[in-house]
Design an enzyme around this catalytic site. Structure first.
Site, mmCIF file in Angstrom:
data_model
loop_
_atom_site.group_PDB
_atom_site.id
_atom_site.type_symbol
_atom_site.label_atom_id
_atom_site.label_comp_id
_atom_site.label_asym_id
_atom_site.label_seq_id
_atom_site.Cartn_x
_atom_site.Cartn_y
_atom_site.Cartn_z
ATOM 1 N N LYS A 48 72.510 92.870 49.481
ATOM 2 C CA LYS A 48 72.006 91.149 48.690
ATOM 3 C C LYS A 48 71.396 91.360 47.944
ATOM 4 O O LYS A 48 71.857 91.059 46.607
ATOM 5 C CB LYS A 48 71.693 89.968 49.766
ATOM 6 C CG LYS A 48 72.569 89.149 50.822
ATOM 7 C CD LYS A 48 72.401 89.113 51.780
ATOM 8 C CE LYS A 48 73.764 88.813 52.813
ATOM 9 N NZ LYS A 48 73.129 87.204 54.046
ATOM 10 N N GLN A 92 68.624 84.569 56.906
ATOM 11 C CA GLN A 92 69.276 85.585 57.398
ATOM 12 C C GLN A 92 69.234 85.388 58.985
ATOM 13 O O GLN A 92 68.322 85.308 59.918
ATOM 14 C CB GLN A 92 68.752 87.189 57.027
ATOM 15 C CG GLN A 92 69.916 88.293 57.756
ATOM 16 C CD GLN A 92 71.772 88.284 56.582
ATOM 17 O OE1 GLN A 92 71.320 88.459 55.809
ATOM 18 N NE2 GLN A 92 72.352 88.168 57.523
ATOM 19 N N ASP A 115 74.012 79.488 51.278
ATOM 20 C CA ASP A 115 75.009 79.430 52.242
ATOM 21 C C ASP A 115 76.198 78.149 52.846
ATOM 22 O O ASP A 115 77.472 78.565 53.332
ATOM 23 C CB ASP A 115 74.150 79.961 53.368
ATOM 24 C CG ASP A 115 74.402 81.637 53.653
ATOM 25 O OD1 ASP A 115 75.221 82.170 53.131
ATOM 26 O OD2 ASP A 115 73.115 82.041 54.199
#
Ligand code: NAP
Length: 276
Positions: A48, A92, A115
């Site tokens: 990422k 994460q 997200d």
């Protein structure tokens, strides 16, 4: 049969995004919070960071030790929520045992939830509004769109009902006028249902879970799974060789949904920066 090249599409999406970011003149920032040293999570975070750098998004990575407290983690997420440099925040997952992911995610403001996991953004999806949607489901929709496959009127069967993949994808497909069936571990007559799918999406997490006898002739097969086979090689949920003989379109693993997930994260971050 056509193999949908997610890697190539993701590269095109990133190239377009890079231009948009440059043109906007904005300093776009993504904060990535990693707790503990899970090797797979570390690889995802590095990927990422690399992808951010490529399109001109500044990434801020916070690596917290495995024994961080819930209060400390939530404190960092709240601080990032108020940090003007940061337009998107990504926690994460999974978190190490003992930490409450839902409570931690609740600290991320909806407008920075790139997200798309927050109750607010998921709720908007239910209401048919256009929220920041979860990256993997969004990636699946873009893959379909790129091949001119309209979900309208089609029977889409999704294997898996997770909050990160199966459920938001079901809503995106429903909002795009598909008739959607969501299957899970308690579903009866799973194979029979799969055989009715015009669009079959697998997000189960088991190698060779989808076999050729589950695929209708001419179906579109999208493989979200990321697994290791008996030789340790990366593979999806679908028995690719068998399913490819019946499908009209199919995504490979690697090189299908995975690269699109990261590309969608970058797009969501830029969208969050432009909507502030
Ligand atoms: P998850 O939370 O573990 O969910 C798996 C789903 O599969 C659950 O709904 C489960 O049903 C269902 N399932 C398990 N065994 C089944 C069976 N025998 N028959 C029917 N359904 C069954 O996983 P996830 O986070 O959604 O991820 C799924 C896969 O996608 C994993 O391989 C993951 O690595 C991959 N993934 C890929 C990307 C990407 O970018 N390509 C992104 C995210 C995830 P129950 O709900 O009944 O338990």
């Amino acid at each position: 049969m056509k193999i949908i090249d997610g890697k190539a599409l993701a590269a095109r999406v990133r190239a377009r995004l890079k231009e948009q970011i440059e043109k906007s003149g904005k300093e776009v920032g993504l904060a990535v919070v990693l707790v503990g040293g899970d090797p797979a999570s570390r690889i995802y975070v590095r990927n990422k960071e690399k992808a951010c750098a490529e399109v001109g998004i500044r990434s801020y990575t916070y690596e917290l030790p495995e024994n961080v407290t819930q209060t400390e983690l939530e404190g960092l997420l709240s601080a990032l929520g108020g940090d003007a440099r940061v337009h998107g925040i990504l926690l994460q997952l999974p978190l190490p045992p003992g930490l409450d992911a839902k409570a931690a995610l609740g600290r991320i403001p909806e407008c920075k939830d790139v997200d798309g996991f927050s109750a607010g953004n998921l709720g908007k999806l239910v209401l048919g509004e256009a929220p920041i949607a979860a990256c993997t489901p969004l990636g699946v929709m873009k893959l379909l769109e790129s091949e001119g496959i309209s979900p309208a009127g089609k029977h889409a069967v999704i294997l898996g009902r997770s909050e990160t993949v199966g459920k938001p994808l079901a809503l995106l497909l429903l909002n795009a006028d598909a008739t959607v069936t969501v299957c899970h571990s308690k579903t009866n007559r799973l194979k029979e249902i799969c055989r009715q799918a015009d669009i079959l999406v697998s997000a189960v997490g088991r190698p060779k879970f989808v076999t050729a006898d589950m695929v209708k002739e001419g179906a579109v097969v999208i493989d979200v799974g990321i697994n290791r086979d008996e030789n340790g090689k990366l593979c999806g949920d679908v028995d690719f060789a068998g399913a490819a003989e019946k499908a009209s379109f199919i995504t490979p693993v690697p090189g299908g949904v995975g690269p699109m997930t990261v590309a969608m994260l970058l797009c969501n971050t830029f969208a969050a920066a432009t909507e502030e």
